[in-house]
Structures are given as C-alpha cells and as structure tokens.
Motif scaffolding. Structure first.
Motif, PDB file in Angstrom:
ATOM      1  N   THR A 252      -2.286  45.617  19.064  1.00  0.00           N
ATOM      2  CA  THR A 252      -3.587  46.096  18.631  1.00  0.00           C
ATOM      3  C   THR A 252      -3.563  46.604  17.195  1.00  0.00           C
ATOM      4  O   THR A 252      -2.697  47.394  16.827  1.00  0.00           O
ATOM      5  CB  THR A 252      -4.027  47.267  19.547  1.00  0.00           C
ATOM      6  N   ASP A 253      -4.532  46.171  16.394  1.00  0.00           N
ATOM      7  CA  ASP A 253      -4.714  46.722  15.053  1.00  0.00           C
ATOM      8  C   ASP A 253      -5.298  48.121  15.174  1.00  0.00           C
ATOM      9  O   ASP A 253      -6.121  48.385  16.052  1.00  0.00           O
ATOM     10  CB  ASP A 253      -5.702  45.865  14.242  1.00  0.00           C
ATOM     11  N   PHE A 254      -4.858  49.026  14.303  1.00  0.00           N
ATOM     12  CA  PHE A 254      -5.472  50.353  14.251  1.00  0.00           C
ATOM     13  C   PHE A 254      -5.378  50.874  12.829  1.00  0.00           C
ATOM     14  O   PHE A 254      -4.463  50.526  12.088  1.00  0.00           O
ATOM     15  CB  PHE A 254      -4.832  51.332  15.262  1.00  0.00           C
ATOM     16  N   GLY A 255      -6.354  51.689  12.458  1.00  0.00           N
ATOM     17  CA  GLY A 255      -6.374  52.218  11.093  1.00  0.00           C
ATOM     18  C   GLY A 255      -6.500  51.092  10.080  1.00  0.00           C
ATOM     19  O   GLY A 255      -7.041  50.026  10.372  1.00  0.00           O
ATOM     20  N   GLN A 256      -5.951  51.315   8.909  1.00  0.00           N
ATOM     21  CA  GLN A 256      -6.025  50.316   7.846  1.00  0.00           C
ATOM     22  C   GLN A 256      -4.647  49.698   7.633  1.00  0.00           C
ATOM     23  O   GLN A 256      -3.734  50.343   7.120  1.00  0.00           O
ATOM     24  CB  GLN A 256      -6.527  50.950   6.558  1.00  0.00           C
ATOM     25  N   GLY A 257      -4.485  48.456   8.081  1.00  0.00           N
ATOM     26  CA  GLY A 257      -3.225  47.746   7.892  1.00  0.00           C
ATOM     27  C   GLY A 257      -2.116  48.154   8.846  1.00  0.00           C
ATOM     28  O   GLY A 257      -0.941  47.926   8.561  1.00  0.00           O
ATOM     29  N   ASN A 258      -2.461  48.754   9.978  1.00  0.00           N
ATOM     30  CA  ASN A 258      -1.460  49.183  10.954  1.00  0.00           C
ATOM     31  C   ASN A 258      -1.554  48.337  12.221  1.00  0.00           C
ATOM     32  O   ASN A 258      -2.620  47.869  12.593  1.00  0.00           O
ATOM     33  CB  ASN A 258      -1.666  50.652  11.333  1.00  0.00           C
TER      34      ASN A 258
END
Length: 60
Positions: free
Chosen positions: A12-18
């Motif tokens: 899962t993507d989370f935050g900016q670029g994580n």
C-alpha cells in the motif's frame, strides 16, 4: 516500510512516496488471505505464492 508479524499481507502507498509492505504469512495467514512471502532482490520486491510464483512485483 517493510513490516511483518500481523500475518495480513499489504502492498500500500502511504504519505508522499512511501510504500508499506507486509509479506503476509507462510504458516498462519489472517483475514482469509493466501499463504505467501516476499523477497527483495537488489531493488526488486516480489510477492510470491508458496510454489514460488511471483504474483506482484515492483522496482523500488
């Protein structure tokens, strides 16, 4: 972030670029998920079935 212990697979993507990765479990998968594991080879993450087939891959 690579995290285990919960036995619940996640990609899962989370935050900016994580990216949050959890390989799931080879022995006690939870939430009706398949037995699975994850490998990191160089900069490539690969989520695999117990037979070794890669079903989700990403260049990190």
């Amino acid at each position: 972030m690579l995290h285990g212990h919960t036995h619940v697979p996640a990609w899962t993507d989370f935050g900016q670029g994580n990216l949050y990765l959890n390989p799931g479990s080879v022995s006690i998968p939870k939430e009706n998920t398949a037995h699975s594991y994850m490998t990191m080879e160089g900069s490539t993450a690969c989520w695999k079935t117990m037979e070794g087939a890669c079903y989700h891959q990403m260049q990190l």
